[in-house]
Design a protein around this motif. Structure first.
Motif, short mmCIF file in Angstrom:
data_model
loop_
_atom_site.label_atom_id
_atom_site.label_comp_id
_atom_site.label_asym_id
_atom_site.label_seq_id
_atom_site.Cartn_x
_atom_site.Cartn_y
_atom_site.Cartn_z
N UNK A 196 94.80 42.42 58.57
CA UNK A 196 94.95 43.77 58.26
C UNK A 196 95.76 44.38 57.20
N UNK A 197 97.06 43.96 57.29
CA UNK A 197 97.78 44.14 55.99
C UNK A 197 97.42 43.97 54.72
N UNK A 198 96.73 42.84 54.50
CA UNK A 198 96.17 42.39 53.26
C UNK A 198 94.99 43.13 52.92
N UNK A 199 94.08 43.60 53.89
CA UNK A 199 93.14 44.51 53.75
C UNK A 199 93.63 46.02 53.24
N UNK A 200 94.62 46.52 53.96
CA UNK A 200 95.15 47.70 53.71
C UNK A 200 95.77 47.85 52.36
N UNK A 201 96.44 46.65 52.08
CA UNK A 201 97.07 46.62 50.53
C UNK A 201 96.03 46.59 49.46
N UNK A 202 94.87 45.92 49.84
CA UNK A 202 93.96 46.08 48.82
C UNK A 202 92.83 47.20 48.64
N UNK A 203 92.89 48.03 49.78
CA UNK A 203 91.98 49.17 49.80
C UNK A 203 92.18 50.14 48.56
N UNK A 204 91.06 50.72 48.17
CA UNK A 204 90.99 51.81 47.25
C UNK A 204 90.45 53.11 47.96
N UNK A 205 90.39 54.23 47.16
CA UNK A 205 90.25 55.41 47.85
C UNK A 205 88.71 55.31 48.83
N UNK A 206 88.79 56.02 49.75
CA UNK A 206 87.50 56.21 50.81
C UNK A 206 87.51 57.40 51.01
N UNK A 207 86.63 58.28 50.95
CA UNK A 207 86.38 59.83 51.54
C UNK A 207 85.36 60.27 52.55
#
Length: 350
Positions: A196-207
């Protein structure tokens, strides 16, 4: 065919006392129907925190939720309880605390579970609630224990069982601080897992409005809703996870709501469409590897997403998801990875 735990219980069904018997965290087979025929002197009840198990047993007297209440049991007191040993020791203690409020004086507590699942360790935890514990049987790679209830009633309520953990997560060069609330055995209960940490560290903007599939304690929804202008529907099969997520959402004042669902059943029936899906999906059922739920998510994703969408997923790198995502959505990118996890992304700007 009965699961191994219930085969062992069936071998010893004559040991159960007549009266009211509760099967706690019962498994997904027809045991309660078969046991009802074999022991007509027993009034059979069940409790499960898992939505799929509850749906399977709709014809029977099965209570569902994060906590077994007196309203659900109509104030019934039980002469015996059979606890199917959970994956985590702390949830076993939670179950004992909960069921102690529903037992008659002198009741019998039975515990059944797989040897590899750690059921042998139940005796130590039972000491608070029982005067003695004995092994009744060992077969089918399972063990069955029986213990005499000592009439101790734990005064903990559901709210007393929530742990609180402070975490800070980097999302697109901004620190997001959260308080995570979680009940025992819920995924990411006391620490942010590496995937989960890797996922959130990688995410770009979602709306817009997103779907968090397999939400656990709600960390993904809470973090992204706090970082970006978005809201979430979060789903999990485990009522303890749903309760934990909703507590986390309230604590962090984010626009998100968690609901119980057997896979995607509740989502598909609602007819809702989402701007994006973000998930750290489960790949275990109990102690067994099971890709079915995640495969269903990927195959059904086109029905759930709007024309302009994003799909983000973290998974162990050995799991066979890229081709499945490509088949049902679009060519998938690996946005980030480490020695254990890949971050998969696909989307469209149509």
């Amino acid at each position: 065919m009965l699961f191994a735990e219930n085969q062992v219980l069936e071998r010893n069904i004559e040991h159960l006392p007549a009266g009211n018997v509760l099967l706690l965290d019962l498994v997904n087979d027809n045991a309660i129907s078969e046991f009802s025929v074999q022991r007509t002197d027993i009034n059979w009840f069940g409790y499960t925190p898992y939505f799929d198990t509850h749906q399977m047993h709709k014809k029977h007297n099965i209570s569902f939720g994060a906590w077994l209440t007196q309203e659900q049991t109509n104030n019934t007191k039980f002469d015996a309880v059979v606890i199917y040993f959970p994956k985590t020791k702390l949830r076993f203690d939670y179950y004992l605390s909960m069921v102690s409020k529903h037992l008659n004086s002198g009741a019998v507590i039975y515990v059944v579970g797989e040897k590899k699942g750690g059921v042998k360790g139940c005796a130590k935890v039972l000491e608070t609630y029982c005067s003695d514990t004995a092994k009744l049987d060992s077969a089918r790679h399972c063990m069955l224990f029986a213990a005499s209830y000592n009439d101790y009633v734990c005064n903990k309520t559901l709210d007393d069982w929530f742990s609180k953990t402070d975490v800070t997560i980097e999302i697109e060069q901004q620190s997001v601080s959260l308080k995570l609330l979680a009940l025992p055995g819920v995924f990411s209960a006391n620490t942010l897992d590496n995937g989960t940490q890797l996922l959130l560290n990688t995410m770009t903007e979602v709306t817009g409005h997103g779907l968090d599939f397999g939400c656990g304690c709600g960390v993904i929804s809470a973090a992204l809703a706090k970082r970006y202008d978005c809201s979430f529907t979060a789903v999990d099969v485990d009522a303890l996870a749903v309760a934990s997520s909703n507590k986390t959402f309230v604590e962090n004042d984010v626009k998100a709501n968690a609901i119980s669902s057997n896979g995607l059943s509740a989502i598909i029936s609602s007819g809702d469409k989402y701007n994006f899906i973000v998930t750290n999906p489960p790949f275990h059922t109990g102690t067994k590897t099971d890709y079915t739920i995640t495969e269903q998510l990927i195959s059904q994703a086109p029905k759930l997403l709007k024309r302009k969408y994003q799909f983000w997923m973290v998974a162990n790198s050995f799991l066979p998801y890229p081709e499945l995502i490509k088949r049902h959505l679009k060519v998938v990118e690996i946005k980030n990875k480490n020695k254990r996890f890949n971050i998969y992304y696909t989307g469209t700007s149509i």
